[in-house]
Scaffold this active site. Structure first.
Site, PDB file in Angstrom:
ATOM      1  N   LYS A  76       0.826  -1.214   0.000  1.00 51.55           N
ATOM      2  CA  LYS A  76       0.000   0.000   0.000  1.00 51.55           C
ATOM      3  C   LYS A  76       0.859   1.263   0.000  1.00 51.55           C
ATOM      4  O   LYS A  76       0.587   2.207  -0.751  1.00 51.55           O
ATOM      5  CB  LYS A  76      -0.946  -0.025   1.200  1.00 51.55           C
ATOM      6  CG  LYS A  76      -1.813   1.208   1.365  1.00 51.55           C
ATOM      7  CD  LYS A  76      -3.033   0.934   2.229  1.00 51.55           C
ATOM      8  CE  LYS A  76      -2.656   0.339   3.554  1.00 51.55           C
ATOM      9  NZ  LYS A  76      -1.883   1.282   4.406  1.00 51.55           N
ATOM     10  N   THR A  78       3.903   1.475  -1.052  1.00 56.21           N
ATOM     11  CA  THR A  78       4.595   1.504  -2.350  1.00 56.21           C
ATOM     12  C   THR A  78       3.690   2.100  -3.422  1.00 56.21           C
ATOM     13  O   THR A  78       4.128   2.924  -4.235  1.00 56.21           O
ATOM     14  CB  THR A  78       5.041   0.085  -2.743  1.00 56.21           C
ATOM     15  OG1 THR A  78       5.867  -0.448  -1.697  1.00 56.21           O
ATOM     16  CG2 THR A  78       5.801   0.079  -4.049  1.00 56.21           C
ATOM     17  N   ARG A  99       2.899   8.426   7.052  1.00 55.61           N
ATOM     18  CA  ARG A  99       3.267   8.364   8.466  1.00 55.61           C
ATOM     19  C   ARG A  99       4.750   8.012   8.610  1.00 55.61           C
ATOM     20  O   ARG A  99       5.350   7.445   7.707  1.00 55.61           O
ATOM     21  CB  ARG A  99       2.441   7.291   9.184  1.00 55.61           C
ATOM     22  CG  ARG A  99       0.972   7.636   9.320  1.00 55.61           C
ATOM     23  CD  ARG A  99       0.195   6.447   9.856  1.00 55.61           C
ATOM     24  NE  ARG A  99       0.189   5.354   8.884  1.00 55.61           N
ATOM     25  CZ  ARG A  99      -0.102   4.097   9.179  1.00 55.61           C
ATOM     26  NH1 ARG A  99      -0.391   3.755  10.417  1.00 55.61           N
ATOM     27  NH2 ARG A  99      -0.085   3.176   8.249  1.00 55.61           N
ATOM     28  N   LYS A 110       7.520  -6.658  10.362  1.00 61.16           N
ATOM     29  CA  LYS A 110       6.804  -5.947   9.308  1.00 61.16           C
ATOM     30  C   LYS A 110       7.744  -5.211   8.353  1.00 61.16           C
ATOM     31  O   LYS A 110       7.486  -5.078   7.171  1.00 61.16           O
ATOM     32  CB  LYS A 110       5.824  -4.957   9.946  1.00 61.16           C
ATOM     33  CG  LYS A 110       5.003  -4.146   8.946  1.00 61.16           C
ATOM     34  CD  LYS A 110       4.047  -3.226   9.673  1.00 61.16           C
ATOM     35  CE  LYS A 110       3.276  -2.351   8.700  1.00 61.16           C
ATOM     36  NZ  LYS A 110       4.110  -1.301   8.107  1.00 61.16           N
ATOM     37  N   ALA A 278      -2.863   2.067  13.067  1.00 64.03           N
ATOM     38  CA  ALA A 278      -4.257   2.055  12.623  1.00 64.03           C
ATOM     39  C   ALA A 278      -5.064   0.938  13.271  1.00 64.03           C
ATOM     40  O   ALA A 278      -6.288   0.957  13.227  1.00 64.03           O
ATOM     41  CB  ALA A 278      -4.329   1.906  11.104  1.00 64.03           C
ATOM     42  N   PHE A 306      -3.525  -0.057   7.161  1.00 61.01           N
ATOM     43  CA  PHE A 306      -4.169  -1.358   6.989  1.00 61.01           C
ATOM     44  C   PHE A 306      -5.356  -1.279   6.021  1.00 61.01           C
ATOM     45  O   PHE A 306      -5.333  -0.494   5.084  1.00 61.01           O
ATOM     46  CB  PHE A 306      -4.565  -1.953   8.341  1.00 61.01           C
ATOM     47  CG  PHE A 306      -3.394  -2.180   9.255  1.00 61.01           C
ATOM     48  CD1 PHE A 306      -2.306  -2.931   8.840  1.00 61.01           C
ATOM     49  CD2 PHE A 306      -3.355  -1.625  10.527  1.00 61.01           C
ATOM     50  CE1 PHE A 306      -1.215  -3.136   9.672  1.00 61.01           C
ATOM     51  CE2 PHE A 306      -2.268  -1.823  11.362  1.00 61.01           C
ATOM     52  CZ  PHE A 306      -1.197  -2.585  10.938  1.00 61.01           C
ATOM     53  N   PHE A 386       2.619  -8.367  -8.834  1.00 59.51           N
ATOM     54  CA  PHE A 386       3.847  -9.031  -8.394  1.00 59.51           C
ATOM     55  C   PHE A 386       4.369  -9.909  -9.528  1.00 59.51           C
ATOM     56  O   PHE A 386       3.614 -10.311 -10.424  1.00 59.51           O
ATOM     57  CB  PHE A 386       3.581  -9.885  -7.146  1.00 59.51           C
ATOM     58  CG  PHE A 386       3.558  -9.107  -5.855  1.00 59.51           C
ATOM     59  CD1 PHE A 386       4.512  -9.329  -4.884  1.00 59.51           C
ATOM     60  CD2 PHE A 386       2.574  -8.153  -5.613  1.00 59.51           C
ATOM     61  CE1 PHE A 386       4.506  -8.612  -3.693  1.00 59.51           C
ATOM     62  CE2 PHE A 386       2.547  -7.434  -4.428  1.00 59.51           C
ATOM     63  CZ  PHE A 386       3.517  -7.672  -3.459  1.00 59.51           C
ATOM     64  N   TRP A 414       6.437  -0.872  -8.020  1.00 58.22           N
ATOM     65  CA  TRP A 414       7.628  -1.402  -7.345  1.00 58.22           C
ATOM     66  C   TRP A 414       8.769  -1.527  -8.346  1.00 58.22           C
ATOM     67  O   TRP A 414       9.887  -1.120  -8.083  1.00 58.22           O
ATOM     68  CB  TRP A 414       7.329  -2.764  -6.710  1.00 58.22           C
ATOM     69  CG  TRP A 414       8.481  -3.305  -5.906  1.00 58.22           C
ATOM     70  CD1 TRP A 414       8.697  -3.141  -4.566  1.00 58.22           C
ATOM     71  CD2 TRP A 414       9.601  -4.070  -6.394  1.00 58.22           C
ATOM     72  NE1 TRP A 414       9.877  -3.745  -4.192  1.00 58.22           N
ATOM     73  CE2 TRP A 414      10.456  -4.328  -5.282  1.00 58.22           C
ATOM     74  CE3 TRP A 414       9.979  -4.555  -7.639  1.00 58.22           C
ATOM     75  CZ2 TRP A 414      11.640  -5.057  -5.395  1.00 58.22           C
ATOM     76  CZ3 TRP A 414      11.166  -5.276  -7.755  1.00 58.22           C
ATOM     77  CH2 TRP A 414      11.984  -5.526  -6.642  1.00 58.22           C
TER      78      TRP A 414
END
Length: 561
Positions: A76, A78, A99, A110, A278, A306, A386, A414
């Protein structure tokens, strides 16, 4: 799909050709005396800028959200960064607002929160480590208050604080489960009054939430003064104002409140400021950073933490309400990999083509689409591609979306940076120029605490209802008595499921949400409702990412991701 050499995120970031931050600021129209340099590539922006630009019309706000996250990863952040770069490539003046990453998750499992691949904010190492010290300042302000509370009790306790009813824990910006429950004040009278205490992670602190919801120093002080830290022996709330601590706390936050300006790999400007979780707090960057971005650019791209069940819901009911702005459009990030996991596929089998699993997992995406429609917001689904995704899988997902008249774009940000988000950016421009909707909040502040929670549970999560523990019921009665029942609700819930059970993936049915406890965040301006087994201090995994991190003699950092 052509693939560039497989470099790690940090290797890509270290090869980026950054511009001096003064040049980034100049292209935005930020004046020299509004910029406070933190080295060559980072700066804070003075709040004087907002006063100077107060009459300037706001640009468009794009909010990026996602399906419920899985260990497969959605990307998200990215997509958020890549979309900002894509807007720049199609000739739109854009800013990204993100953030700040927390050290706890970065050193846990993470990873960082600066985007990935060729869609990152840089300097990535600084942003994912100490950055400009904002989170440390929040930690210090929070713990200064904790020290003042215990000192007040030891020095005579004029406020009649019941040590058993102190609700202000200490904080640290690390994952450390051993600190969840501790005993302090041992060692005799000169060392304090013994009592049970504990630590939360800094990004779950109400001070973090307040910093992100404040509009200036005076507003910050007023919000800090309203923090409830404890109850007296006759169960009356004790606030920061009662202790007289709001001044020193605001002093410790005097620099942290100023938004941080950096850039992306493609030199698109980015504000990175504030970091509330979040799944515990409201999960969006600071109001000040977003407001600055809206004054400085045609398009501001921000994200909510999230899935739409957490970050987006809180963005509308908390951040938008207090910031007095709204998204012009929403991007829902979904991946083939994550939909497969929501469809029952194990992580080890994600590389195998499985259209049936995508169709099954699609129900999770459908629920988030339904939620955004309930808010009456224009939106588009971004399929974050991906390498292992097959053409058949991508076609199947696009067909399902198009059959329901859902706008969709495939992104490859990406691998390709802004170029991989041009289709998404162009479609968003068309949506924003056509749509002029005002979002619809799902509950009014005049509704009861129970009613507000039930609206979120039923409408956003798809639950059959809500069950309140006896503890929660007593707390609600107390909150009503104290006049706190007209505040918005901040749900603390697992990010992995629409329910409060992290194991229920996809779109679960026939479940109820259990509210085990409520906490007053009166300074921040919301009531936290804790569901299921939510923890406000995470633990480390068996093999923490921190063990792969290192620094070379020449200062080169390794192992961040």
């Amino acid at each position: 799909m052509s693939v560039k050499p497989m470099l790690s995120d940090i290797e890509i970031a270290q090869r980026a050709k950054m511009k001096p931050i003064q040049k980034i600021a100049k292209q935005l129209g930020i004046l020299d005396d509004e910029l406070e340099l933190y080295g060559k590539y980072k700066a804070k922006v003075s709040l004087k800028l907002l006063k100077r630009l107060q009459d300037k019309e706001n640009g468009k706000l794009i909010l990026v959200t996602a399906i419920n996250p899985t260990p497969a990863g959605e990307g998200k952040s990215t997509v958020t960064v890549g979309l900002g770069q894509a807007f720049q490539r199609i000739g739109k003046k854009a800013i990204i607002a993100l953030r700040e990453p927390s050290l706890g998750p970065s050193m846990g499992i993470k990873g960082g929160a600066a985007g990935g691949g060729y869609s990152q904010v840089v300097p990535m190492e600084d942003i994912n480590l100490h950055f400009t010290g904002d989170i440390h300042a929040i930690t210090t302000a929070h713990n200064a208050l904790a020290a003042l509370i215990d000192n007040h009790i030891m020095q005579g306790n004029e406020l009649n604080i019941d040590p058993r009813r102190i609700i202000w824990k200490r904080v640290i910006d690390l994952n450390d489960r051993a600190l969840r429950n501790i005993v302090i004040g041992l060692g005799g009278p000169i060392h304090g009054v013994p009592r049970q205490d504990g630590f939360d992670i800094t990004v779950a602190s109400e001070v973090m939430a307040i910093l992100c919801l404040s509009e200036g120093i005076q507003d910050l002080k007023e919000k800090l003064s309203r923090i409830v830290v404890a109850y007296t022996y006759d169960q009356k709330p004790v606030t920061v104002k009662d202790l007289g601590a709001q001044g020193v706390m605001a002093l410790l936050l005097k620099d942290a409140i100023k938004p941080n300006l950096v850039q992306t790999i493609e030199n698109t400007p980015a504000f990175v400021h504030g970091g509330p979780f979040a799944n515990i707090a409201h999960g969006t960057n600071s109001i000040l950073a977003t407001k600055m971005a809206l004054k400085l650019a045609e398009y501001t791209v921000t994200e909510a933490g999230f899935g739409a069940d957490l970050g987006l819901e809180k963005f509308i009911h908390i951040a938008s309400r207090y910031g007095n702005y709204q998204p012009n459009a929403v991007v829902i990030v979904a991946t083939i990999r994550s939909l497969k996991m929501h469809g029952g596929v194990e992580k080890t089998d994600l590389a195998k083509e499985n259209i049936e699993a995508i169709k099954k997992g699609y129900a999770n995406l459908q629920k988030h689409i339904d939620t955004i429609r309930q808010f009456q917001l224009p939106f588009i689904v971004a399929i974050n591609r991906f390498e292992a995704d097959t053409e058949n899988e991508l076609r199947a997902l696009k067909d399902m979306l198009e059959n329901e008249d859902v706008p969709v774009a495939i992104t490859e940000v990406w691998e390709k940076g802004g170029e991989g988000g041009i289709e998404l950016a162009k479609k968003l421009v068309a949506i924003v120029e056509k749509e002029r909707k005002i979002h619809q909040e799902l509950y009014s502040l005049d509704q009861s605490i129970e009613e507000k929670i039930e609206v979120i549970a039923k409408t956003v999560y798809g639950a059959d209802g809500v069950e309140f523990t006896s503890t929660a019921k007593k707390q609600i009665a107390q909150f009503v008595e104290n006049g706190w029942d007209k505040l918005p609700i901040c749900m603390a819930k697992t990010q992995y499921s629409l329910s409060d059970d992290p194991g229920l993936l996809g779109r679960p049915k026939g479940f109820k949400i259990t509210i085990r406890e409520l906490r007053p965040s009166i300074g921040a301006g919301f009531i936290v409702a804790l569901t299921g087994e939510m923890m406000t201090m995470p633990g480390l995994p068996k093999k923490p990412a921190a063990l792969n991190m290192d620094i070379e003699e020449d200062g080169t950092i390794r192992g961040l991701f």
